[in-house]
Every structure is written in C-alpha cells, then in structure tokens.
Design an enzyme around this catalytic site. Structure first.
Site, PDB file in Angstrom:
ATOM      1  N   ARG A  67       0.799  -1.426  -0.135  1.00 40.49           N
ATOM      2  CA  ARG A  67       0.425  -0.282  -0.471  1.00 40.49           C
ATOM      3  C   ARG A  67       0.696   0.720  -0.169  1.00 40.49           C
ATOM      4  NH1 ARG A  67      -3.729   0.209   5.244  1.00 40.49           N
ATOM      5  NH2 ARG A  67      -4.406  -1.901   4.290  1.00 40.49           N
ATOM      6  N   HIS A 125       1.843  -2.028   5.820  1.00 40.31           N
ATOM      7  CA  HIS A 125       1.763  -2.001   4.299  1.00 40.31           C
ATOM      8  C   HIS A 125       2.519  -1.252   3.234  1.00 40.31           C
ATOM      9  CE1 HIS A 125      -1.920  -4.730   3.885  1.00 40.31           C
ATOM     10  NE2 HIS A 125      -2.238  -4.366   4.952  1.00 40.31           N
ATOM     11  N   ASP A 147      -3.097  -8.652   3.775  1.00 44.46           N
ATOM     12  CA  ASP A 147      -5.179  -9.031   4.032  1.00 44.46           C
ATOM     13  C   ASP A 147      -5.487 -10.160   3.126  1.00 44.46           C
ATOM     14  OD1 ASP A 147      -4.543  -6.716   5.640  1.00 44.46           O
ATOM     15  OD2 ASP A 147      -5.584  -5.258   4.398  1.00 44.46           O
ATOM     16  N   GLU A 152      -6.324  -7.242  13.541  1.00 38.89           N
ATOM     17  CA  GLU A 152      -7.813  -7.617  12.333  1.00 38.89           C
ATOM     18  C   GLU A 152      -7.206  -9.288  12.214  1.00 38.89           C
ATOM     19  OE1 GLU A 152      -7.096  -3.228  10.808  1.00 38.89           O
ATOM     20  OE2 GLU A 152      -5.333  -4.957  10.116  1.00 38.89           O
ATOM     21  N   HIS A 187      -5.089 -10.088   8.642  1.00 34.38           N
ATOM     22  CA  HIS A 187      -3.780  -9.053   9.082  1.00 34.38           C
ATOM     23  C   HIS A 187      -2.423  -9.590   9.114  1.00 34.38           C
ATOM     24  CE1 HIS A 187      -1.813  -5.003   8.489  1.00 34.38           C
ATOM     25  NE2 HIS A 187      -0.973  -6.183   9.500  1.00 34.38           N
TER      26      HIS A 187
END
Length: 218
Positions: A78, A123, A130, A190, A193
């Site tokens: 990301r 990320h 993910d 999460e 993740h």
C-alpha cells in the site's frame, strides 16, 4: 540490508505472476471500502509484495491448495499516499457514508487509537498482506465470522464472544497457524492481517503506485 529508495520497486513482484492460482479482490481499487472511493495510488486491481514475502506466501498457498483452499487477497503493498488519504479521511467529520458497513460500532475518529488504521502502515513496507481463504469445493470464502475491514472487536483473531461461533474461530486459527508456520506475524485486532517476520525493508515506506506496469518497467 540497505534501505531502499521509496520509489524503488525492484525488490517487489506482482503477486499473481508469482502465485498464479491466488484470487484477488483489491478493495482499495474499488469504491467498496471504508472510505467509499478508490484510494490514491491504486492504479490497478493487483497485489504487489516483496519477493521475500511472496516466497513465504507461496508456501502458504501450496499448503492450502493441498487442503482444498485458495488464498484470496484483499490488499498487500500500500503506497504512502494511500495511507495519507486514510489520515485525511479520518479527520473529516462529515464523511461517514460507509459507517454502516465497516465501522458501525465505533466513531471513525477512534479508528487510529483502536489500531484499525495506522498513521504509518506496515503495508507500505511491502511485506504485509490482508487475506482470507476460498473453499475450492464450494467456491465461497471460508466463514471467518466477520468480513474484511470490519472495524470491530469481532474482528480480533482471539475474539470468542457474542456473534462468533466455535467453527468461525477455528477457521481463523486455521489461517493464522498456516501463516505463522510460514514466517508471518498476525495483528491482534484484524484476523486477515499478517506481516512477514523477517521483512526485508523494515525501515522503508514505499511510495510507488500499485501498478504491474510500474514494476515491469523497472
């Protein structure tokens, strides 16, 4: 390993090239995400990952394929500009259009302190992914008890409270154990993740776009 320049993608691969049988649903390329619009830097609906993380994930994929599952990827690398968009969105009081779907129980201004959004995301270092599992027999996602990016305690991997069945919890642990076995570290809030434990660029936050064309020109 020396720190890389933020625009240097030479240590990355297009994940679908490296693991051809993965399934991808890159949410931040779409409008179906907690912001409600395509996120900055996502020029293609593809997952990019460092070579080291991709190699480890391929081992997970091979293991899961034998057991009747495929990996489904929601997000991987990301860029920093995407994280910056999340930060600006979080302080915008009036934009709560996706609240019923992704954060119905919390206020969006609390998402940072609750750990669901990070001001500097792992990320962006390129070795975080993910994902979930797809059952090859049914063609459906394995039931993990909460959807990807539901910002709720129900998404904590360890959560065993109201709304999570024993089977859903075991499904989370099935995914988590496979990822940990192959060198990844889970996040405590999460279930989807994971970050490569020995990530190659622990101090570099990359800025190049999510684009297979960008990688292939390197």
């Amino acid at each position: 390993m020396a720190e890389k320049l933020p625009m240097d993608s030479s240590g990355f691969v297009v994940l679908a090239d490296f693991i051809p049988h993965i399934v991808q649903e890159i949410r931040y390329y779409s409008t179906y995400n907690f912001v409600g619009e395509r996120i900055d830097g996502y020029e293609e609906p593809c997952a990019l990952l460092t070579k080291e993380a991709a190699r480890a994930l391929k081992s997970v994929s091979n293991e899961m394929m034998v057991k009747g599952y495929r990996l489904k990827i929601f997000d991987a690398y990301r860029p920093v500009c995407a994280v910056n968009q999340f930060k600006f969105w979080a302080i915008e009081d009036t934009d709560i259009r996706m609240k019923p779907y992704f954060y119905p129980e919390v206020e969006k201004q609390d998402l940072f302190k609750l750990g669901f959004i990070a001001a500097r995301s792992s990320h962006s270092r390129g070795s975080t992914v993910d994902l979930t599992l797809l059952d090859m027999q049914s063609g459906k996602e394995v039931d993990m008890g909460s959807p990807f990016d539901l910002f709720s305690e129900k998404s904590y991997p360890s959560y065993k409270g109201k709304g999570i069945t024993d089977e859903q919890f075991e499904n989370r642990m099935f995914l988590q154990k496979a990822m940990v076995r192959n060198g990844f570290v889970p996040l405590d809030c999460e279930w989807w993740h994971f970050t490569l434990k020995d990530e190659p660029y622990p101090d570099t936050y990359f800025e190049f776009p999510v684009s297979s064309a960008y990688l292939r020109k390197e």
